[in-house]
Design an enzyme around this catalytic site. Structure first.
Site, PDB file in Angstrom:
ATOM      1  N   CYS A   2     -54.343  14.730 -98.897  1.00 13.00           N
ATOM      2  CA  CYS A   2     -53.669  16.008 -98.734  1.00 13.00           C
ATOM      3  C   CYS A   2     -54.697  17.046 -98.319  1.00 13.00           C
ATOM      4  O   CYS A   2     -55.816  16.726 -97.952  1.00 13.00           O
ATOM      5  CB  CYS A   2     -53.001  16.416-100.046  1.00 13.00           C
ATOM      6  SG  CYS A   2     -51.947  15.122-100.762  1.00 13.00           S
ATOM      7  N   LEU A  60     -49.466  15.329 -98.408  1.00 14.40           N
ATOM      8  CA  LEU A  60     -49.100  14.146 -97.628  1.00 14.40           C
ATOM      9  C   LEU A  60     -48.666  13.109 -98.652  1.00 14.40           C
ATOM     10  O   LEU A  60     -49.483  12.539 -99.361  1.00 14.40           O
ATOM     11  CB  LEU A  60     -50.283  13.640 -96.807  1.00 14.40           C
ATOM     12  CG  LEU A  60     -50.020  12.389 -95.962  1.00 14.40           C
ATOM     13  CD1 LEU A  60     -49.001  12.678 -94.869  1.00 14.40           C
ATOM     14  CD2 LEU A  60     -51.318  11.868 -95.351  1.00 14.40           C
ATOM     15  N   ASN A  84     -57.052  15.937-103.387  1.00 20.72           N
ATOM     16  CA  ASN A  84     -56.943  15.290-102.094  1.00 20.72           C
ATOM     17  C   ASN A  84     -57.534  13.898-102.265  1.00 20.72           C
ATOM     18  O   ASN A  84     -58.731  13.763-102.510  1.00 20.72           O
ATOM     19  CB  ASN A  84     -57.723  16.065-101.027  1.00 20.72           C
ATOM     20  CG  ASN A  84     -57.951  15.243 -99.768  1.00 20.72           C
ATOM     21  OD1 ASN A  84     -57.072  14.515 -99.328  1.00 20.72           O
ATOM     22  ND2 ASN A  84     -59.140  15.336 -99.197  1.00 20.72           N
ATOM     23  N   GLY A  85     -56.692  12.864-102.172  1.00 20.75           N
ATOM     24  CA  GLY A  85     -57.238  11.519-102.304  1.00 20.75           C
ATOM     25  C   GLY A  85     -56.303  10.551-102.982  1.00 20.75           C
ATOM     26  O   GLY A  85     -55.104  10.820-103.147  1.00 20.75           O
ATOM     27  N   THR A 331     -72.312  11.831 -81.131  1.00 21.54           N
ATOM     28  CA  THR A 331     -71.717  10.526 -81.424  1.00 21.54           C
ATOM     29  C   THR A 331     -70.360  10.669 -82.096  1.00 21.54           C
ATOM     30  O   THR A 331     -69.406   9.952 -81.771  1.00 21.54           O
ATOM     31  CB  THR A 331     -72.640   9.703 -82.333  1.00 21.54           C
ATOM     32  OG1 THR A 331     -73.929   9.620 -81.744  1.00 21.54           O
ATOM     33  CG2 THR A 331     -72.098   8.305 -82.528  1.00 21.54           C
ATOM     34  N   ARG A 334     -67.726  11.793 -79.514  1.00 20.17           N
ATOM     35  CA  ARG A 334     -67.412  10.674 -78.612  1.00 20.17           C
ATOM     36  C   ARG A 334     -66.427   9.704 -79.257  1.00 20.17           C
ATOM     37  O   ARG A 334     -65.448   9.274 -78.644  1.00 20.17           O
ATOM     38  CB  ARG A 334     -68.695   9.917 -78.247  1.00 20.17           C
ATOM     39  CG  ARG A 334     -69.627  10.595 -77.284  1.00 20.17           C
ATOM     40  CD  ARG A 334     -70.882   9.745 -77.118  1.00 20.17           C
ATOM     41  NE  ARG A 334     -71.796  10.269 -76.120  1.00 20.17           N
ATOM     42  CZ  ARG A 334     -72.963   9.709 -75.809  1.00 20.17           C
ATOM     43  NH1 ARG A 334     -73.338   8.591 -76.455  1.00 20.17           N
ATOM     44  NH2 ARG A 334     -73.736  10.231 -74.876  1.00 20.17           N
ATOM     45  N   GLY A 357     -62.336   0.075 -90.957  1.00 23.19           N
ATOM     46  CA  GLY A 357     -63.539  -0.711 -91.254  1.00 23.19           C
ATOM     47  C   GLY A 357     -64.827   0.067 -91.378  1.00 23.19           C
ATOM     48  O   GLY A 357     -65.911  -0.519 -91.350  1.00 23.19           O
TER      49      GLY A 357
END
Length: 572
Positions: A2, A60, A84-85, A331, A334, A357
């Site tokens: 959230c 959420l 949040n989590g 990075t 990208r 992953g």
């Protein structure tokens, strides 16, 4: 997951504070579009002056869709909690608290309230999950704030002009109201009564000076990762897996596919609510990832969604990506752009949670520059440095790219129990020895190389590492460099050190991203939130010195390691 915003110890009038808090919380509503919750507490300080604490929550809904709205309150409603989590061990925690407390919801976060009542800040270390939370006590005026062990979730804090302390899941909610702000350190909690940050997560292997020596146990490694995947299937909504076709995401997808038919909430005794596993891939046309991911999906039998994007679509999204990511790291931008575009597509399918992953390369020395690690000691030290900095890079990318569209990402490779096993191994097992056919992440591949009951096709299990920004299509990075060359003039770049004296961009691409970031986050305090320094193929500045040939190179792509990558070419 959230979005949370908390303003604590404010002297502003109640109506003014409430309106401002809601306005600031609205900036992170993309994280939690399902519901908005607000809790305001009036508190008297020691001198009798009234202060106000206000907690906002953009939800959420993933677990307990019907009664899990936040902020959560304890039995007498003196404690308010915004999280949040996800807390994966909430069922076990709940059972240990039932005799003394009456729960109001089925939320995985509610046990935090009662653990705090019984144990105070010590409760944080008993949470198994990914989380950032703020807990406020209206009786004492005290509050506790905590962030998960490696910073899988994001959290920032700042100081308001009235002396209040602000906390938020994203910088954009506090940057205009706090003259100073910082990132909340991972693996720490903050207590108002001590005004101190305390490290609650500090395993023995966290010290670069400690070189572990535990003997490799392939079965333990395999079983611990499988348990990490299974506990992350805790959900009451449709879910899926991000699948690049590389080793890490493919292993997560394969393990999840073996448990998809049953609900993990009751130890897999009842039918799953969403019994088909969906997988998701994105890339440029003819990208390496799309082909490999389709082969893995066919082998696993997932409902596979494969999307392409054009270079122009990616370039068009750059401003939005930098706005949501709150970084100018090359990075990260990208790799985040295709992930950001993919998350929007995922949201349209109705899926709200995905497994990914991230973390395996840091844990096992999987980046291609690890081929140059001089010895086991330096390899281990670099893996520790990489894990400690994940919250700046891969965790930030995976978290904010998905949450930009209200999709939650979960990362089994960063499970605390799995880290204890993998990071306490003798690092000699992680060394890359080409003469012995031991390539990157050899022991992880070997642990799942089961010829009788294969988890993955053999050639994909042993596919070479691709950074996500490379795997979506090699022309993506080349096109970004070209676009930057066309967008930033030589004259502009020549005075980069004057325009950006702190963290001066070394390439035109970095200059472009920094310019966009400056427009979105012009506050001077925002610049140091992004780490800066030389890097080759995602290395730390220290590891960038492992090979003299890398000196002076500024390309973080995996292809920069020219003599390692199968398609290596000179960095430009």
């Amino acid at each position: 997951m959230c979005g949370i915003l908390a303003i604590l110890g404010s002297t502003l009038p109640e109506d003014v504070l409430r309106q401002r808090a809601i306005e600031c919380s609205k900036r992170i509503r993309h994280r939690g579009p399902d519901w908005t919750g607000v809790c305001l507490q009036k508190i008297q300080n020691a001198s009798g002056k009234q202060l106000i604490n206000i907690l906002c929550h953009e939800r959420l809904s993933i677990v307990d869709l019907n009664s899990g709205e936040q902020p959560l309150l304890n039995e007498d409603e003196t404690l308010a909690l915004a999280v949040n989590g996800e807390i994966y061990n909430h069922v076990a925690l709940r059972s240990s608290l039932l005799k003394n407390h009456k729960f109001k919801t089925g939320s995985d976060c509610e046990p935090i309230l009662y653990m705090y009542e019984e144990e105070g800040a010590a409760c944080v270390s008993k949470l198994d999950g990914m989380f950032s939370f703020v807990l406020s006590d209206s009786k004492t005026g005290e509050y506790l704030v905590a962030r998960d062990h490696v910073g899988i979730t994001s959290l920032y804090y700042g100081y308001g002009k009235d002396g209040s302390m602000w906390f938020s899941s994203e910088l954009k909610s506090i940057k205009d109201d706090c003259p100073t702000f910082h990132e909340f350190p991972p693996g720490h909690y903050y207590e108002s009564k001590t005004k101190q940050f305390t490290a609650w997560y500090s395993p023995k292997w966290y010290s670069e000076e400690y070189i572990p020596s535990t003997e490799l146990d392939y079965k333990l490694l395999r079983d611990t990762l499988e348990k990490a995947v299974v506990k992350r299937l805790m959900t009451d909504v449709p879910y899926g897996v991000l699948l690049s076709g590389g080793l890490d995401s493919s292993l997560v997808a394969a393990l999840a596919s073996r448990h998809v038919n049953k609900r993990v909430e009751d130890d897999e005794t009842s039918q799953a609510w969403w019994p088909r596993l969906h997988s998701f891939t994105i890339g440029l046309k003819d990208s390496p990832d799309i082909k490999a991911a389709q082969e893995v999906a066919d082998f696993l039998g997932t409902v596979h969604h494969s999307w392409t994007f054009t270079v122009q679509q990616g370039i068009d999204a750059l401003v939005d990506v930098i706005y949501h990511l709150e970084t100018y790291d090359v990075t990260t931008i990208r790799a985040s752009t295709p992930m950001y575009l993919m998350s929007r597509r995922i949201k349209a399918t109705g899926v709200k949670m995905v497994l990914s992953g991230e973390g395996a390369d840091e844990v096992f020395g999987g980046y291609l520059y690890f081929h140059k690690a001089p010895n086991k000691e330096e390899l281990h030290k670099e893996t520790v440095r990489k894990i400690k900095s994940l919250h700046y890079y891969d965790c930030l990318r995976a978290h904010k790219s998905t949450m930009a569209w209200g999709v939650e990402g979960r990362v089994p490779f960063l499970d605390r129990a799995f880290l204890e096993v993998a990071m306490n191994l003798n690092p000699a097992e992680k060394l890359i020895k080409k003469e012995e056919n031991r390539y990157e992440k050899y022991i992880l591949r070997k642990a799942f190389d089961d010829k009788e009951n294969p988890l993955l096709p053999h050639h994909l299990l042993w596919r070479q590492k691709e950074q996500f920004s490379d795997g979506v299509g090699y022309s993506w990075i080349d096109s970004l460099k070209k676009y930057a060359e066309e967008s930033v003039s030589d004259d502009q770049f020549a005075v980069a050190s004057h325009r950006f004296p702190v963290n001066t961009p070394m390439t035109k691409e970095a200059f472009l991203y920094r310019s966009i970031f400056e427009k979105l986050y012009p506050q001077t305090n925002a610049v140091p939130l992004v780490p800066w320094g030389p890097s080759v193929a995602c290395s730390s500045p220290i590891a960038a010195e492992w090979d003299k040939a890398w000196k002076g190179k500024a390309d973080p792509s995996g292809r920069a390691v020219i003599d390692v990558h199968q398609d290596g070419k000179t960095a430009c």
